[in-house]
Design a protein around this motif. Sequence first.
Motif, PDB file in Angstrom:
ATOM      1  N   VAL A  47       0.362  -1.008   0.336  1.00 23.59           N
ATOM      2  CA  VAL A  47       0.036   0.186   0.015  1.00 23.59           C
ATOM      3  C   VAL A  47       1.104   0.904   0.607  1.00 23.59           C
ATOM      4  N   LEU A  48       0.917   2.060  -1.931  1.00 18.38           N
ATOM      5  CA  LEU A  48       0.927   3.488  -1.480  1.00 18.38           C
ATOM      6  C   LEU A  48       0.949   4.302  -1.039  1.00 18.38           C
ATOM      7  N   CYS A  49       1.666   4.840  -0.509  1.00 20.66           N
ATOM      8  CA  CYS A  49       0.642   6.955  -0.339  1.00 20.66           C
ATOM      9  C   CYS A  49       0.602   7.589  -1.931  1.00 20.66           C
ATOM     10  N   GLU A  50      -0.451   8.304  -1.837  1.00 21.40           N
ATOM     11  CA  GLU A  50      -0.344   8.450  -3.646  1.00 21.40           C
ATOM     12  C   GLU A  50       0.448   9.141  -3.515  1.00 21.40           C
ATOM     13  N   SER A  51       1.262   9.767  -3.080  1.00 18.93           N
ATOM     14  CA  SER A  51       2.636  10.885  -3.303  1.00 18.93           C
ATOM     15  C   SER A  51       3.063  10.295  -3.633  1.00 18.93           C
ATOM     16  N   ARG A 100       0.216  -7.638  -5.148  1.00 19.51           N
ATOM     17  CA  ARG A 100      -1.203  -6.662  -4.645  1.00 19.51           C
ATOM     18  C   ARG A 100      -0.495  -5.239  -4.690  1.00 19.51           C
ATOM     19  N   VAL A 101      -0.692  -4.749  -5.732  1.00 16.34           N
ATOM     20  CA  VAL A 101      -0.302  -2.865  -5.282  1.00 16.34           C
ATOM     21  C   VAL A 101      -1.545  -2.415  -5.221  1.00 16.34           C
ATOM     22  N   GLN A 102      -1.573  -1.664  -3.550  1.00 15.86           N
ATOM     23  CA  GLN A 102      -2.323  -0.223  -3.686  1.00 15.86           C
ATOM     24  C   GLN A 102      -2.657   0.970  -3.886  1.00 15.86           C
ATOM     25  N   ILE A 103      -3.268   2.163  -3.925  1.00 14.35           N
ATOM     26  CA  ILE A 103      -2.703   3.514  -3.855  1.00 14.35           C
ATOM     27  C   ILE A 103      -3.584   3.672  -3.121  1.00 14.35           C
ATOM     28  N   LEU A 104      -3.138   4.862  -1.367  1.00 11.01           N
ATOM     29  CA  LEU A 104      -3.990   5.416  -0.708  1.00 11.01           C
ATOM     30  C   LEU A 104      -4.087   6.423  -0.842  1.00 11.01           C
ATOM     31  N   PRO A 105      -5.057   6.827  -1.050  1.00  7.53           N
ATOM     32  CA  PRO A 105      -5.678   8.435  -1.628  1.00  7.53           C
ATOM     33  C   PRO A 105      -4.976   9.406  -0.159  1.00  7.53           C
ATOM     34  N   LEU A 106      -4.465  10.658  -1.606  1.00  8.79           N
ATOM     35  CA  LEU A 106      -3.963  11.740  -0.304  1.00  8.79           C
ATOM     36  C   LEU A 106      -5.585  12.165   0.640  1.00  8.79           C
ATOM     37  N   ASP A 107      -6.404  11.731   0.076  1.00  6.60           N
ATOM     38  CA  ASP A 107      -7.496  12.368   1.179  1.00  6.60           C
ATOM     39  C   ASP A 107      -7.790  11.622   2.015  1.00  6.60           C
ATOM     40  N   SER A 108      -7.283  10.343   2.788  1.00  5.43           N
ATOM     41  CA  SER A 108      -7.467   9.460   3.041  1.00  5.43           C
ATOM     42  C   SER A 108      -7.134   9.604   4.775  1.00  5.43           C
ATOM     43  N   PRO A 109      -7.905   9.216   5.603  1.00  2.15           N
ATOM     44  CA  PRO A 109      -8.107   9.719   7.075  1.00  2.15           C
ATOM     45  C   PRO A 109      -6.983   9.265   8.148  1.00  2.15           C
ATOM     46  N   ALA A 110      -6.062  10.513   8.840  1.00  5.29           N
ATOM     47  CA  ALA A 110      -5.052   9.574   9.655  1.00  5.29           C
ATOM     48  C   ALA A 110      -4.954   8.787  10.262  1.00  5.29           C
ATOM     49  N   HIS A 111      -4.134   7.591  10.613  1.00  2.56           N
ATOM     50  CA  HIS A 111      -3.374   6.480  10.762  1.00  2.56           C
ATOM     51  C   HIS A 111      -2.461   6.306  11.342  1.00  2.56           C
ATOM     52  N   LEU A 112      -2.470   5.181  12.163  1.00  3.26           N
ATOM     53  CA  LEU A 112      -1.137   4.952  13.126  1.00  3.26           C
ATOM     54  C   LEU A 112       0.657   5.087  12.261  1.00  3.26           C
TER      55      LEU A 112
END
Length: 275
Positions: A163-167, A196-208
Motif C-alpha cells: 500500500v503506497l500513499c498517492e504522494s 498486490r499493489v494499492q494506492i492510498l488516496p491523499l484525502d484518506s484519514p490519518a492512521h498509525l
Amino acid sequence: MDEETETPEDPRREFAEECRSARELHDPAALTQAQLARLLRTSKSTISRLETCQGAIPPDLPPLLDEVFATDGKFKRLHEEAVAASFPTLYRRRMALERAAVAIREWSPTLVPGLLQTADYARYLFKGGAPRASTKETSAFVNDRIARKALLDGAMPPDVYVVLCESVLHRRFCPPEIMRRQLKALLDAGSRPTVRVQILPLDSPAHLFIDWPVSLITSPRHVTSVCVENYQTAGIVDDLDYVRNAVRTYDELTGDALSARESARLIAEQMEKLT
C-alpha cells in the motif's frame, strides 16, 4: 582483507569456495573457468571474480549455477545470505525474516519500497542521501537492493501486499523517464499473481503509520513481526499487542486504499503525465 571476512562462515567466501569446488569436482570431468563461463553464458573474468570474492555476485548466476551443478538451490541460498550479510547489522534480521517469509505487507508514505525498486530509482535515492558516496559504494547499494528482488522469482515466493500513499506517485527526485520506468515496474509487479499493489488516496484519514514506512513480515509458522525504519535506525517489534494493532492498522489501510485495478489505472495515468 580482515580476519573476519576470511572465515568460512562468511557466505560470500563460502559461495566462492563452493563455486570453485563444484567446478573442479564436476562429473565426468573438471571444468575450466572458461568452460563454466560458456555454460553460464558469461565471461571467464566473471567466473574469476566470483571465485576470488571480487565484487558483488551477479543475481542471474546463482540459479544457473544450481542448474549446471544440480545443487538444489545451494547457490541461490548462499547468494541470498551474502546479500543479507552486506547490509548493516541492524538490518540483517529483517533480511533473514524476508527470505523465509510466506507473506510481506508493505506500507510506504514516501517511496516505492525496496523490493519493487528499479536500479535507476534506487541509484538516485542513494545518491540523494549520500552525495559523497563513491561509484563503487553506489553500485554496491544498487546491486544489493536489486538482489533482494530475487525472492519474488523463487519457486515459492511470498505473498506481497503493498500500500503506497498517492504522494509516492508524484514525488520527483529523479528524472521523469526514470520515474516512468519505476511506475511501469510497479504495474508489472502488481500483475504478478503473488503481488498486490494499492494506492492510498491523499484525502484518506490519518492512521498509525502515517509518518513512517512499515513492513509486516509473516513467517512460515504464521508469526508476524513488524519492521519500522527511521533515519539511521531500524526496529523489529514482536510484542503481540503491538503486532495485533499493526495488523489491524494495515487492514484499515487496505480498506481505505483504491482497489488493485483502480490503483493500476491511477499509476498508468501518472505514467502518461511523465512522457
